[in-house]
Design an enzyme around this catalytic site. Sequence first.
Site, PDB file in Angstrom:
ATOM      1  N   CYS A   1      51.637   2.433  49.250  1.00 59.40           N
ATOM      2  CA  CYS A   1      50.270   2.913  49.007  1.00 59.40           C
ATOM      3  C   CYS A   1      50.199   4.155  48.124  1.00 59.40           C
ATOM      4  O   CYS A   1      49.100   4.631  47.822  1.00 59.40           O
ATOM      5  CB  CYS A   1      49.580   3.176  50.344  1.00 59.40           C
ATOM      6  SG  CYS A   1      49.573   1.724  51.418  1.00 59.40           S
TER       7      CYS A   1
ATOM      8  N   HIS B   1      44.088  10.843  51.213  1.00 59.57           N
ATOM      9  CA  HIS B   1      44.456   9.455  51.478  1.00 59.57           C
ATOM     10  C   HIS B   1      43.486   8.875  52.509  1.00 59.57           C
ATOM     11  O   HIS B   1      42.942   7.801  52.307  1.00 59.57           O
ATOM     12  CB  HIS B   1      45.894   9.404  51.972  1.00 59.57           C
ATOM     13  CG  HIS B   1      46.503   8.048  51.970  1.00 59.57           C
ATOM     14  ND1 HIS B   1      46.383   7.173  50.912  1.00 59.57           N
ATOM     15  CD2 HIS B   1      47.251   7.394  52.911  1.00 59.57           C
ATOM     16  CE1 HIS B   1      47.039   6.052  51.192  1.00 59.57           C
ATOM     17  NE2 HIS B   1      47.561   6.158  52.397  1.00 59.57           N
TER      18      HIS B   1
ATOM     19  N   HIS C   1      41.067   0.287  51.907  1.00 57.01           N
ATOM     20  CA  HIS C   1      42.356   0.758  51.407  1.00 57.01           C
ATOM     21  C   HIS C   1      42.858  -0.259  50.385  1.00 57.01           C
ATOM     22  O   HIS C   1      43.230  -1.376  50.735  1.00 57.01           O
ATOM     23  CB  HIS C   1      43.336   0.903  52.556  1.00 57.01           C
ATOM     24  CG  HIS C   1      44.615   1.589  52.184  1.00 57.01           C
ATOM     25  ND1 HIS C   1      44.975   1.844  50.878  1.00 57.01           N
ATOM     26  CD2 HIS C   1      45.632   2.081  52.942  1.00 57.01           C
ATOM     27  CE1 HIS C   1      46.140   2.455  50.847  1.00 57.01           C
ATOM     28  NE2 HIS C   1      46.563   2.611  52.096  1.00 57.01           N
TER      29      HIS C   1
END
Length: 371
Positions: A132, A265, A300
């Site tokens: 990620c 994040h 996400h």
Amino acid sequence: MTDAACTTALGDSRQSTWDGLINNRSAIRPVNGFSAPFSGKLRVAARIDDLTSSRRHSRVFSLIDRVLAPFSAVPPASRLITATTKAGIDFFERRRLGETIDSEDLLLASIAHHVSRRLDISGPMLNISAACASGTLAVGKAAALIATGLADSVVVICADLVTDFVLSGFSALKALSPGPCRPFDRHRQGLSLGEGAAAVTLMSGECARRHGRPLLGRILGWGASNDATHMTAPDRNGKGLIQAIHQALGVAGLSPDDIHAVNAHGTGTIYNDQMEMIAFDAVFGQRPLNVFSIKGAIGHTLGAAGGIETVIGLESLRRKMIPPTTGFQVAAQGVGDRVSMSAKPSESRYMLSTNSGFGGVNGALVIGAAA
């Protein structure tokens, strides 16, 4: 940076995505057609429903073509860096079901080859697949190539899809929220996945002037680290992220006191959000700091997250506005008043953008306003 675009479940453009964020809209909604054993009753994700595929091409190429639609021409000798965790993973699933498909689309390199043909560029190509943090590391790598004189122009393309395979994996880890995710909220229960892509061109000042390109903003600093703690969980004390942030500040020649806004994040998982706040406390102390996450709005987006967040960071600096954190309602322990459910004006000239991923990887960027 001379060009920046993104496509998300909120819209096909930087403008439409920004409008959705600033108006606190979420594109996370129930989805059908997946067999993944979701935890909870709701099956939710931020999908872009009208992406197309064929026997020859994955949905990921429809996504990339869409993000590149408004993109300006780039110098033919530009370098290309792509960021993705799974590329055409939907083709892998179709092949497992017995379909005859183009196996090349299964390779991570397929995105780079598609983009190079689409933009007619011939420079060296590199794909970064670092979970990620892929997008953040790709943008940082591009900036480093220019800063060291190894390149005059670098194009960064980030993209990832939501598929049965991806949903099943996160479900097996018990990482999915039963409803839309709630970053930094006391009652958060996990993350929500999303589809998206970003495209950014970085040029040296001389190259930008030579080609008459506008200055949208600057990547001033970049940092990367690894926790070396766990395959999927972050270091609870945020040591790796702290290191990456200090690296980025050092490259930028800035101190922590120069940073007043953080595009975090902010996945909505218990341990990620907790770890980030511990890291921010360690770097910035207890002073006021505007922290926000866009994952409650667009989900996400995995390898695309850092690229999309770079584009939104640029837009935030340009508009002098901090978008709300969609899904946030009640601050979790340690969050305080740093995160808001409402948009806030900001005069900050710099923005920190952070991402962390499986394997303990961390990435941080310092983005500077155009003026």
